[in-house]
Design an enzyme around this catalytic site. Structure first.
Site, PDB file in Angstrom:
ATOM      1  N   TYR A 454     -30.155  19.343  34.603  1.00  0.00           N
ATOM      2  CA  TYR A 454     -29.993  19.996  33.299  1.00  0.00           C
ATOM      3  C   TYR A 454     -29.098  21.219  33.477  1.00  0.00           C
ATOM      4  O   TYR A 454     -29.185  21.922  34.495  1.00  0.00           O
ATOM      5  CB  TYR A 454     -31.344  20.438  32.734  1.00  0.00           C
ATOM      6  CG  TYR A 454     -32.280  19.304  32.411  1.00  0.00           C
ATOM      7  CD1 TYR A 454     -32.378  18.795  31.124  1.00  0.00           C
ATOM      8  CD2 TYR A 454     -33.082  18.747  33.401  1.00  0.00           C
ATOM      9  CE1 TYR A 454     -33.253  17.761  30.826  1.00  0.00           C
ATOM     10  CE2 TYR A 454     -33.960  17.712  33.112  1.00  0.00           C
ATOM     11  CZ  TYR A 454     -34.035  17.225  31.833  1.00  0.00           C
ATOM     12  OH  TYR A 454     -34.898  16.196  31.545  1.00  0.00           O
ATOM     13  N   HIS A 462     -30.363  17.843  26.657  1.00  0.00           N
ATOM     14  CA  HIS A 462     -30.760  16.727  27.511  1.00  0.00           C
ATOM     15  C   HIS A 462     -30.065  16.835  28.865  1.00  0.00           C
ATOM     16  O   HIS A 462     -29.107  17.580  29.038  1.00  0.00           O
ATOM     17  CB  HIS A 462     -30.409  15.400  26.843  1.00  0.00           C
ATOM     18  CG  HIS A 462     -31.200  15.133  25.599  1.00  0.00           C
ATOM     19  ND1 HIS A 462     -32.492  14.663  25.622  1.00  0.00           N
ATOM     20  CD2 HIS A 462     -30.878  15.288  24.289  1.00  0.00           C
ATOM     21  CE1 HIS A 462     -32.941  14.517  24.387  1.00  0.00           C
ATOM     22  NE2 HIS A 462     -31.984  14.896  23.548  1.00  0.00           N
ATOM     23  N   LYS A 505     -26.051   9.485  30.113  1.00  0.00           N
ATOM     24  CA  LYS A 505     -26.085  10.298  31.319  1.00  0.00           C
ATOM     25  C   LYS A 505     -25.109   9.721  32.336  1.00  0.00           C
ATOM     26  O   LYS A 505     -24.826   8.529  32.339  1.00  0.00           O
ATOM     27  CB  LYS A 505     -27.499  10.348  31.911  1.00  0.00           C
ATOM     28  CG  LYS A 505     -28.495  11.078  31.023  1.00  0.00           C
ATOM     29  CD  LYS A 505     -29.894  10.915  31.479  1.00  0.00           C
ATOM     30  CE  LYS A 505     -30.877  11.667  30.595  1.00  0.00           C
ATOM     31  NZ  LYS A 505     -30.579  11.695  29.179  1.00  0.00           N
TER      32      LYS A 505
END
Length: 548
Positions: A454, A462, A505
């Site tokens: 993070y 997120h 991600k």
């Protein structure tokens, strides 16, 4: 795949690599706004998130101000701050040392002090609440559920958003189904072209609407249709015209279908194109003449039914076989368990149900759970945690905790024959590496990886990167003995990368260079200096999107 050329070694002097942040100011009058309330409640201030989570670690830092060569005033500012710290040195850090208890059953450390729990979470996002998803807010969530305060917690907000999203999807599906039904009705209508086709058409629903109100209208409609056909064809029975069924027979069958619907049976009403319409659920029908039907509800209810539960007054007549409180199988939901041949429930269960929750005092039973890497980082790198032995209640030293973490990282735990590539050393090297670079590192088992990175913390955004730790036997000592890393197939990599891409991600492969075997008597500082971490970013390349 993109290779990052920088190779960063994991060192033990972590007080220099800990991310530095400027000390937050104490005056918040210009940044804090009062919340306007409609009723006569006292106004309360809502503290911004960047002030609650101002410290990136459970220690305070006092950095010197930046120096800019083109600005001579910045030089005087830096000199003034340096002299002031020499004259009035800041207090030694960490000022507060938290305490945790080692749990051999869960192979983790439990923090039970509420102040320590909030401090470790707000200053670096360490650990996880054992009753919560991530942030330890079970106590606040229970208070909100009992109505003791009007604040919302993250789990409640997430649940509310999921319910709203579910209702939105259900409403969208309903509108799509209605649009499909309207399209079918429009496509099924065929314009008549002659008198024979007009006579072959069945009666419309508009003509038969009075039939639903009274049977007298049905009889008059049948007589009028029959008389009209007798005057045209001359036959009382209404013969067929060119092979088509007479309207009298259609109208009679139609009337019988509608009258049977009034009596409680479900009949298929023919549409204008000759196909039967969808069956409809009757409202008041007997059990012998009733057909099965399925009706979907917009709300999802519990599928568990207990005979000791009281009946729901809102569900006296349901489509699953219960009509006016009587089930289709002959068992009433109001029946007592003893009437059905079942044992009577215990009295304490009734007492617990009848007793309101407001009478019982709410006690915070949640604790913060730290994994092995987080525990050793707080003890070894920051010195902000002391782990107590559950048997002797004495704190572990850094070397004892280091050996304990290495032993318990194996499944099953082993006391001897520790290897340089044990799971704890590899994962801690990667954890220490990313924490030293300023990333908030948290476990990533939810996404099938080892660590999640993070930028500031999970309350702000997120995770941007998902890290998988892999061993790399690049040393000459391993090559002579033919040691190879574990085999990973292309399907495994594609699966992991697919999951991270769906979750927005970026996948990072962190290769940890394993050193040759060393003396176990060495300390944690000397051992961790031998490990190095190399990062590789994996991205999907799509020919129709990544053309540049």
């Amino acid at each position: 795949m993109a290779d990052t050329p920088n190779t960063v070694s994991v060192t033990s002097n972590l007080h220099e690599t800990v991310p530095v942040s400027v000390e937050s100011t104490t005056s918040t009058s210009s940044q804090v706004k009062e919340v306007k309330t409609t009723n006569h409640r006292p106004n309360h201030k809502k503290v911004p998130l960047h002030q609650i989570y101002a410290l990136p670690a459970p220690i305070r830092t006092f950095p010197l101000p930046s120096f800019y060569p083109n600005n001579p005033i910045s030089l005087f500012h830096a000199v003034y701050a340096w002299v002031s710290q020499l004259v009035y040195p800041p207090p030694s850090e960490p000022a507060v040392i938290h305490q945790g208890i080692w749990s051999p059953e869960t192979r983790s450390v439990h923090i039970k002090d509420p102040k320590s729990i909030r401090a470790l979470w707000e200053q670096g996002f360490f650990g996880k609440g054992n009753y919560s998803r991530s942030e330890p807010n079970w106590f606040k969530r229970e208070q909100a559920r009992r109505g003791e305060h009007g604040g919302n917690v993250a789990e409640n907000v997430t649940t509310q958003r999921r319910e709203e999203r579910k209702m939105m999807k259900w409403d969208r599906a309903r509108k799509e189904q209605e649009a499909i039904e309207r399209t079918k009705l429009l496509e099924a209508w065929v314009a008549p072209v002659g008198p024979m086709e007009l006579l072959a058409l069945p009666n419309s629903l508009d003509d038969l609407k009075p039939a639903f109100s009274s049977s007298l209208a049905i009889g008059s409609a049948q007589d009028s249709i029959t008389d009209g056909l007798e005057s045209v064809n001359g036959t009382p029975n209404g013969p067929t015209l060119n092979g088509a069924t007479s309207p009298s027979s259609n109208g009679t069958a139609r009337a019988h279908e509608i009258s049977s619907t009034e009596n409680g049976t479900v009949s298929a009403l023919p549409e204008s194109n000759g196909h039967p319409s969808r069956p409809r659920t009757p409202t008041g029908a007997s059990n012998s003449k009733r057909r099965k039907s399925v009706r979907f509800s917009p709300t999802v209810e519990s599928a568990t039914f207990k005979l000791s539960d009281p009946p729901n007054p809102h569900h006296s007549a349901q489509s699953n076989g219960s009509i006016d409180g009587n089930l289709a199988n002959g068992v009433s939901p109001v029946s007592r368990p003893t009437e059905l041949g079942l044992p009577e429930p215990l009295d304490n269960t009734r007492n617990s149900r009848s007793r309101p929750e407001s009478d019982t005092q709410l006690v915070d039973k949640e604790h913060l759970q730290l994994c092995l890497e987080e525990t050793f980082y707080l003890v070894f790198a920051l010195g902000a945690l002391a782990v107590l032995d559950p048997v002797t209640s004495k704190p572990f030293t850094a070397s004892e905790l280091f050996t304990l973490c290495r032993q318990t990282s194996y499944i099953p735990p082993r006391l001897t024959d520790l290897q340089p590539d044990d799971p704890f050393l590899m994962h801690y090297a990667a954890y220490h590496h990313f924490r030293s670079l300023g990333w908030v590192t948290r476990p990533g088992i939810k996404f099938g990886v080892d660590w999640m990175l993070y930028n500031k913390g999970p309350v702000f955004s997120h995770a941007e990167f998902a890290v998988i730790v892999l061993p790399a036997y690049t040393n000459h000592w391993w090559k002579i003995r033919g040691r190879q890393p574990p085999h990973r197939s292309w399907h495994w990599l594609h699966t992991i990368n697919r999951v991270q891409t769906t979750a927005l991600k970026t996948l990072v492969l962190a290769y940890v260079d394993i050193p040759p075997p060393f003396d176990e008597s060495l300390g944690a500082t000397e051992i961790l200096k031998r490990y190095k971490v190399r990062e590789f970013i994996v991205k999907r390349w799509l020919s129709n999107r990544n053309r540049d």
